[in-house]
Design a protein around this motif. Structure first.
Motif, short mmCIF file in Angstrom:
data_model
loop_
_atom_site.label_atom_id
_atom_site.label_comp_id
_atom_site.label_asym_id
_atom_site.label_seq_id
_atom_site.Cartn_x
_atom_site.Cartn_y
_atom_site.Cartn_z
N ARG A 48 7.21 6.25 5.14
CA ARG A 48 7.63 6.87 3.87
C ARG A 48 7.71 5.81 2.77
O ARG A 48 7.26 6.01 1.64
N LEU A 49 8.29 4.66 3.10
CA LEU A 49 8.43 3.60 2.11
C LEU A 49 7.05 3.07 1.69
O LEU A 49 6.82 2.79 0.51
N ALA A 53 5.58 3.16 -2.14
CA ALA A 53 5.21 1.87 -2.74
C ALA A 53 3.76 1.90 -3.19
O ALA A 53 3.41 1.41 -4.28
N ARG A 54 2.89 2.49 -2.38
CA ARG A 54 1.48 2.59 -2.77
C ARG A 54 1.28 3.53 -3.94
O ARG A 54 0.42 3.30 -4.79
N THR A 57 2.20 1.52 -6.96
CA THR A 57 1.16 0.53 -7.25
C THR A 57 -0.06 1.19 -7.86
O THR A 57 -0.69 0.65 -8.79
N GLN A 58 -0.42 2.37 -7.35
CA GLN A 58 -1.55 3.10 -7.91
C GLN A 58 -1.30 3.43 -9.38
O GLN A 58 -2.20 3.38 -10.22
N ARG A 59 -0.03 3.74 -9.70
CA ARG A 59 0.31 4.05 -11.09
C ARG A 59 0.13 2.82 -11.97
O ARG A 59 -0.38 2.92 -13.10
N LEU A 86 6.66 -2.83 -0.60
CA LEU A 86 6.25 -2.94 -2.00
C LEU A 86 5.33 -4.14 -2.21
O LEU A 86 4.29 -4.03 -2.87
N THR A 87 5.69 -5.31 -1.66
CA THR A 87 4.82 -6.48 -1.85
C THR A 87 3.47 -6.26 -1.17
O THR A 87 2.44 -6.67 -1.70
#
Length: 454
Positions: A48-49, A53-54, A57-59, A86-87
């Motif tokens: 889920r995380l 996070a992806r 990042t896509q945004r 996230l990283t």
């Protein structure tokens, strides 16, 4: 929006779009934490995380411009304080982005250069594009000289602070950023780096300073010439840089791997010598580890340095601490290493003896390629007793040890400067590893050891 449309305008709209993505991600993280508390679980729902996070990042990628660069900075420097999902996602942001159409770039050049643009023949198809600018090849009509024009995307300088603040607000909304004065210092470092990269007069000045330093340096035997491209003031202003065109190959090009071993070894020695010169002699360092900032000349006869927007001046105090760490690590002097780590803001002064010993040994491990061959395991050396950079798998081994050390309560979140240097050193060692070079770094460090003893 097509891939070749302009960068989205309107800081309010851009920030709102990002904040909505952050709110969704923050909700996912908060929900995950609540579930873990109810279930008594230590670990959360990693899938889920990762998904949220992806999505975030896509945004960033869709918004383009400085948002992409900000994401890349957080990917490089945020490993010490951002959640791993996230990283990992931010590392997926491409260094190269889809270029803007010539119809959008031509007015920028006309406004920047005016009548001088008529002195050039500019290729409409770009050589490459990144988050903050794209590069077009051009020819000076009068002389036939080949140059490249680095053209900054419109309004970036005006939007960069608002975009940076929007990303920080999102990360805090998502509860991904820790609070504290030390972290505020990190954010200040990152904001300053962004401003440096869109300051074209500064970039040109840094390029000229590096070129002078290269000429004034007595390079070791066995290294190759360094080439710094000439910046051409006649076709430059705050939004455009004109730079000598250099033909070469990235280190990842298959043709580089087919160069003679002696040439690849010399290129590796050149890269390491450059790092030592930056730290010990110049106090002036290219801090971006991107392979795109270097070109290997066509026959391997030298190394060209590119893009000086990330060059920074190291303070005397920071250089002193870094020297202590490097020299102390080589000499096996744990106390000197720890004193250097304290100066760099990486180790607490009241850390336990166990912690100090652990971190000193980690530094010695990281500096393995610089050790005398007699101190190294035989399996890391070739038949001639030379260190095998690629086969050593140093970065993977160091990464595993670092993860364990960073988990200790004695290990502070390192200063922004230290993290930048750590990334730089990783980039240097990885570059040499990709070359599959085999040589002993001790030979290049030895003169600095002798100077330190005098």
């Amino acid at each position: 929006m097509s891939k070749r449309d302009p960068i989205r305008r309107g800081a309010v709209g851009r920030g709102l779009s990002l904040s909505l993505a952050g709110a969704r991600a923050g909700g996912a993280f908060a929900f995950d934490a609540a579930l873990r508390r109810l279930r008594g679980e230590a670990a959360g729902n990693h899938e889920r995380l990762q998904r949220e996070a992806r999505r975030f990042t896509q945004r960033l990628g869709e918004l383009k411009g400085s948002y992409v660069k900000i994401g890349q900075l957080f990917a490089l420097l945020g490993e010490h304080f951002l959640p791993k999902p996230l990283t990992d996602a931010l590392h997926e942001l491409e260094a190269g982005t889809e270029p803007l159409d010539w119809a959008h770039m031509a007015p920028l050049l006309e406004s920047a250069l005016g009548a001088r643009l008529g002195q050039l023949e500019v290729d409409k198809e770009p050589l490459g594009a990144a988050s903050l600018a794209q590069v077009h090849r051009a020819k000076v009509r009068a002389s036939g000289e080949q140059i490249v024009l680095k053209i900054q995307y419109p309004e970036l300088r005006a939007l960069i602070d608002e975009d940076f603040d929007a990303v920080v607000r999102m990360l805090r909304l998502a509860r991904w950023l820790p609070a504290g004065r030390d972290f505020d210092s990190w954010l200040g470092e990152m904001r300053a780096q962004l401003h440096d990269e869109v300051d074209y007069p500064r970039e040109q000045a840094m390029a000229e300073a590096v070129a002078t330093a290269c000429l004034d340096t007595d390079w070791p035997v066995g290294t190759l010439p360094l080439k710094v491209p000439r910046y051409i003031a006649d076709y430059a202003n705050a939004d455009v840089l004109a730079i000598e065109y250099i033909k070469g190959l990235p280190v990842t090009d298959p043709r580089v791997s087919r160069l003679p071993k002696a040439t690849r070894n010399a290129l590796g020695r050149t890269m390491l010598s450059l790092f030592f010169a930056e730290v010990f002699d110049w106090g002036l360092m290219q801090t971006d580890p991107n392979f795109g900032n270097y070109l290997i000349l066509p026959r391997g006869e030298g190394l060209a340095l590119l893009d000086f927007g990330s060059v920074r001046q190291l303070s005397p105090g920071f250089r002193s601490g870094l020297k202590q760490v490097i020299l102390g690590g080589y000499q096996g002097d744990h106390e000197k290493v720890c004193q250097g780590l304290e100066v760099l803001g990486c180790l607490q002064p009241d850390a336990s003896e166990y912690a100090r010993d652990t971190f000193a040994r980690f530094v010695e491990h990281l500096l393995e390629p610089l050790m005398h061959p007699s101190q190294l395991p035989r399996e890391l050396l070739n038949r001639q007793g030379e260190y095998q950079w690629h086969q050593s798998a140093l970065m993977q081994r160091a990464g595993r040890r670092a993860a364990g050390s960073a988990a200790s309560r004695h290990f502070d979140t390192p200063s922004g400067d230290f993290a930048v240097i750590a990334r730089k050193l990783t980039g240097v060692f990885t570059f040499i590893s990709v070359l599959r070079a085999e040589f002993n770094g001790h030979e290049l460090l030895a003169p600095y050891l002798e100077a330190n003893d005098e």
